[in-house]
Scaffold this motif. Structure first.
Motif, PDB file in Angstrom:
ATOM      1  N   PHE A  90       0.798  -1.335  -0.251  1.00 28.22           N
ATOM      2  CA  PHE A  90       0.134  -0.091   0.002  1.00 28.22           C
ATOM      3  C   PHE A  90       0.816   1.093   0.020  1.00 28.22           C
ATOM      4  O   PHE A  90       0.529   2.237   0.769  1.00 28.22           O
ATOM      5  CB  PHE A  90      -0.895  -0.027   1.022  1.00 28.22           C
ATOM      6  N   ASP A  91       1.998   1.098  -0.760  1.00 25.75           N
ATOM      7  CA  ASP A  91       2.970   2.495  -0.653  1.00 25.75           C
ATOM      8  C   ASP A  91       2.451   3.613  -1.554  1.00 25.75           C
ATOM      9  O   ASP A  91       3.056   4.514  -1.424  1.00 25.75           O
ATOM     10  CB  ASP A  91       4.299   1.979  -1.314  1.00 25.75           C
ATOM     11  N   ARG A  92       1.393   3.729  -2.139  1.00 26.69           N
ATOM     12  CA  ARG A  92       0.936   4.792  -3.004  1.00 26.69           C
ATOM     13  C   ARG A  92       0.468   5.823  -2.140  1.00 26.69           C
ATOM     14  O   ARG A  92       0.235   7.014  -2.564  1.00 26.69           O
ATOM     15  CB  ARG A  92      -0.198   4.212  -3.872  1.00 26.69           C
ATOM     16  N   ALA A  93       0.069   5.270  -0.837  1.00 29.26           N
ATOM     17  CA  ALA A  93      -0.582   6.340   0.054  1.00 29.26           C
ATOM     18  C   ALA A  93       0.688   7.487   0.448  1.00 29.26           C
ATOM     19  O   ALA A  93       0.181   8.610   1.077  1.00 29.26           O
ATOM     20  CB  ALA A  93      -0.803   5.724   1.429  1.00 29.26           C
ATOM     21  N   ASN A 146      -8.720   5.159  -3.870  1.00 24.66           N
ATOM     22  CA  ASN A 146      -8.750   4.325  -5.170  1.00 24.66           C
ATOM     23  C   ASN A 146      -7.476   3.414  -5.317  1.00 24.66           C
ATOM     24  O   ASN A 146      -7.736   2.076  -5.708  1.00 24.66           O
ATOM     25  CB  ASN A 146      -9.068   5.035  -6.249  1.00 24.66           C
ATOM     26  N   CYS A 147      -6.426   3.949  -4.997  1.00 26.90           N
ATOM     27  CA  CYS A 147      -5.159   3.305  -5.250  1.00 26.90           C
ATOM     28  C   CYS A 147      -5.056   2.117  -4.017  1.00 26.90           C
ATOM     29  O   CYS A 147      -4.563   1.216  -4.137  1.00 26.90           O
ATOM     30  CB  CYS A 147      -3.857   4.149  -5.016  1.00 26.90           C
ATOM     31  N   ALA A 148      -5.496   2.480  -2.789  1.00 24.68           N
ATOM     32  CA  ALA A 148      -5.634   1.336  -1.767  1.00 24.68           C
ATOM     33  C   ALA A 148      -6.457   0.320  -2.309  1.00 24.68           C
ATOM     34  O   ALA A 148      -6.014  -0.847  -2.033  1.00 24.68           O
ATOM     35  CB  ALA A 148      -5.896   2.100  -0.524  1.00 24.68           C
ATOM     36  N   TYR A 149      -7.422   0.566  -2.845  1.00 23.05           N
ATOM     37  CA  TYR A 149      -8.511  -0.541  -3.294  1.00 23.05           C
ATOM     38  C   TYR A 149      -7.818  -1.368  -4.453  1.00 23.05           C
ATOM     39  O   TYR A 149      -7.860  -2.693  -4.313  1.00 23.05           O
ATOM     40  CB  TYR A 149      -9.795   0.089  -3.730  1.00 23.05           C
ATOM     41  N   CYS A 150      -7.320  -0.719  -5.409  1.00 24.81           N
ATOM     42  CA  CYS A 150      -6.686  -1.391  -6.383  1.00 24.81           C
ATOM     43  C   CYS A 150      -5.234  -2.316  -5.854  1.00 24.81           C
ATOM     44  O   CYS A 150      -5.218  -3.469  -6.214  1.00 24.81           O
ATOM     45  CB  CYS A 150      -5.930  -0.531  -7.387  1.00 24.81           C
ATOM     46  N   SER A 151      -4.570  -1.776  -4.798  1.00 29.39           N
ATOM     47  CA  SER A 151      -3.458  -2.421  -4.356  1.00 29.39           C
ATOM     48  C   SER A 151      -4.042  -3.733  -3.590  1.00 29.39           C
ATOM     49  O   SER A 151      -3.413  -4.950  -3.747  1.00 29.39           O
ATOM     50  CB  SER A 151      -2.794  -1.599  -3.332  1.00 29.39           C
ATOM     51  N   TYR A 152      -5.126  -3.521  -2.850  1.00 34.07           N
ATOM     52  CA  TYR A 152      -5.702  -4.504  -1.999  1.00 34.07           C
ATOM     53  C   TYR A 152      -6.018  -5.905  -3.076  1.00 34.07           C
ATOM     54  O   TYR A 152      -5.776  -6.608  -2.895  1.00 34.07           O
ATOM     55  CB  TYR A 152      -6.821  -4.131  -1.275  1.00 34.07           C
ATOM     56  N   PHE A 153      -6.893  -5.406  -4.045  1.00 31.06           N
ATOM     57  CA  PHE A 153      -7.381  -6.349  -4.906  1.00 31.06           C
ATOM     58  C   PHE A 153      -6.347  -7.037  -5.927  1.00 31.06           C
ATOM     59  O   PHE A 153      -6.582  -8.284  -5.839  1.00 31.06           O
ATOM     60  CB  PHE A 153      -8.364  -5.363  -6.007  1.00 31.06           C
ATOM     61  N   ASN A 154      -5.490  -6.381  -6.356  1.00 34.30           N
ATOM     62  CA  ASN A 154      -4.518  -6.984  -7.061  1.00 34.30           C
ATOM     63  C   ASN A 154      -3.346  -7.737  -6.187  1.00 34.30           C
ATOM     64  O   ASN A 154      -3.155  -8.856  -6.630  1.00 34.30           O
ATOM     65  CB  ASN A 154      -3.634  -6.004  -7.799  1.00 34.30           C
ATOM     66  N   GLY A 155      -3.331  -7.318  -4.924  1.00 35.59           N
ATOM     67  CA  GLY A 155      -2.498  -8.249  -3.878  1.00 35.59           C
ATOM     68  C   GLY A 155      -3.277  -9.334  -3.650  1.00 35.59           C
ATOM     69  O   GLY A 155      -2.668 -10.370  -3.483  1.00 35.59           O
ATOM     70  N   LEU A 156      -4.616  -9.300  -3.297  1.00 39.19           N
ATOM     71  CA  LEU A 156      -5.312 -10.236  -3.021  1.00 39.19           C
ATOM     72  C   LEU A 156      -5.334 -11.602  -4.221  1.00 39.19           C
ATOM     73  O   LEU A 156      -5.240 -12.351  -3.853  1.00 39.19           O
ATOM     74  CB  LEU A 156      -6.955 -10.006  -2.967  1.00 39.19           C
ATOM     75  N   VAL A 157      -5.462 -11.054  -5.577  1.00 39.21           N
ATOM     76  CA  VAL A 157      -5.354 -12.104  -6.563  1.00 39.21           C
ATOM     77  C   VAL A 157      -4.065 -12.877  -6.603  1.00 39.21           C
ATOM     78  O   VAL A 157      -3.956 -13.937  -6.685  1.00 39.21           O
ATOM     79  CB  VAL A 157      -5.688 -11.390  -7.935  1.00 39.21           C
ATOM     80  N   ALA A 158      -3.166 -12.075  -6.587  1.00 37.69           N
ATOM     81  CA  ALA A 158      -1.654 -12.798  -6.262  1.00 37.69           C
ATOM     82  C   ALA A 158      -1.383 -13.565  -5.264  1.00 37.69           C
ATOM     83  O   ALA A 158      -1.176 -14.670  -5.341  1.00 37.69           O
ATOM     84  CB  ALA A 158      -0.654 -11.456  -6.457  1.00 37.69           C
TER      85      ALA A 158
END
Length: 195
Positions: A112-115, A127-139
């Motif tokens: 979550f470094d975009r913060a 929005n960046c935190a959401y995308c980071s979470y979702f893509n991290g979750l998928v990986a």
């Protein structure tokens, strides 16, 4: 003896490492460093970056109506994602020790470094935190699934796959019945590279 497939996989890994090293050079260009998973910008970079922040008013005013209307649909995905996250995390915490599979380290997949980017407004950061979470979750889920597949069904597919997961190179060739019967137990427990 190293097979052609293993040679190619080693080359891919070397190129991936080279790419990561090249990406790390950006730290110098954009004046930041990472310490204990936290990003620190030089003071001049902070001042320079803040000049590019877009006010909430302008951000919302400039947003296309179709983006605003579709936003709730994007955000609705958080509920099944959280459920999947909790379910798969519980699964690996309970079952992996039973099977002798090393657990997936969650922190290796979420960033979550975009913060720390001062040129993003609060909506962009969320929005960046959401995308980071979702893509991290998928990986993270893919790695849990890959380790599970290695244990239960370590056989390569006959058809071509779009993406190969991290454990696929360990799998037994499709159609190689003798190797499957002789090596399936070894392959199921071949996680030495994760230690």
């Amino acid at each position: 003896m190293t097979t052609e497939l293993e040679t190619l996989l080693n080359k891919m890994k070397a190129l991936e490492n080279e790419l990561l090293e090249e990406l790390q050079k950006q730290q110098e260009t954009f004046a930041y460093e990472i310490r204990k998973r936290k990003v620190y910008f030089e003071q001049n970079a902070i001042i320079r970056n803040k000049a590019y922040i877009k006010s909430l008013y302008l951000y919302l005013k400039d947003a296309p109506l179709k983006h605003i209307i579709s936003a709730p649909l994007i955000w609705m995905c958080i509920f099944p994602a959280l459920l999947m996250d909790a379910t798969c995390s519980l699964y690996q915490w309970v079952c992996f020790p039973i099977y002798g599979i090393p657990r997936v380290k969650r922190q290796d997949y979420f960033n979550f470094d975009r913060a720390y980017l001062d040129y993003l407004n609060i909506i962009e950061k969320i929005n960046c935190a959401y995308c980071s979470y979702f893509n991290g979750l998928v990986a993270y889920l893919q790695e849990i699934a890959a380790r599970t597949e290695q244990f239960w069904c370590p056989i390569k597919h006959a058809g071509r796959l779009k993406n190969l997961h991290s454990r696929y190179h360990k799998f037994i060739a499709y159609g190689h019945a003798a190797k499957y019967r002789s090596d399936v137990q070894l392959t199921r427990h071949d996680f030495k590279d994760l230690e």
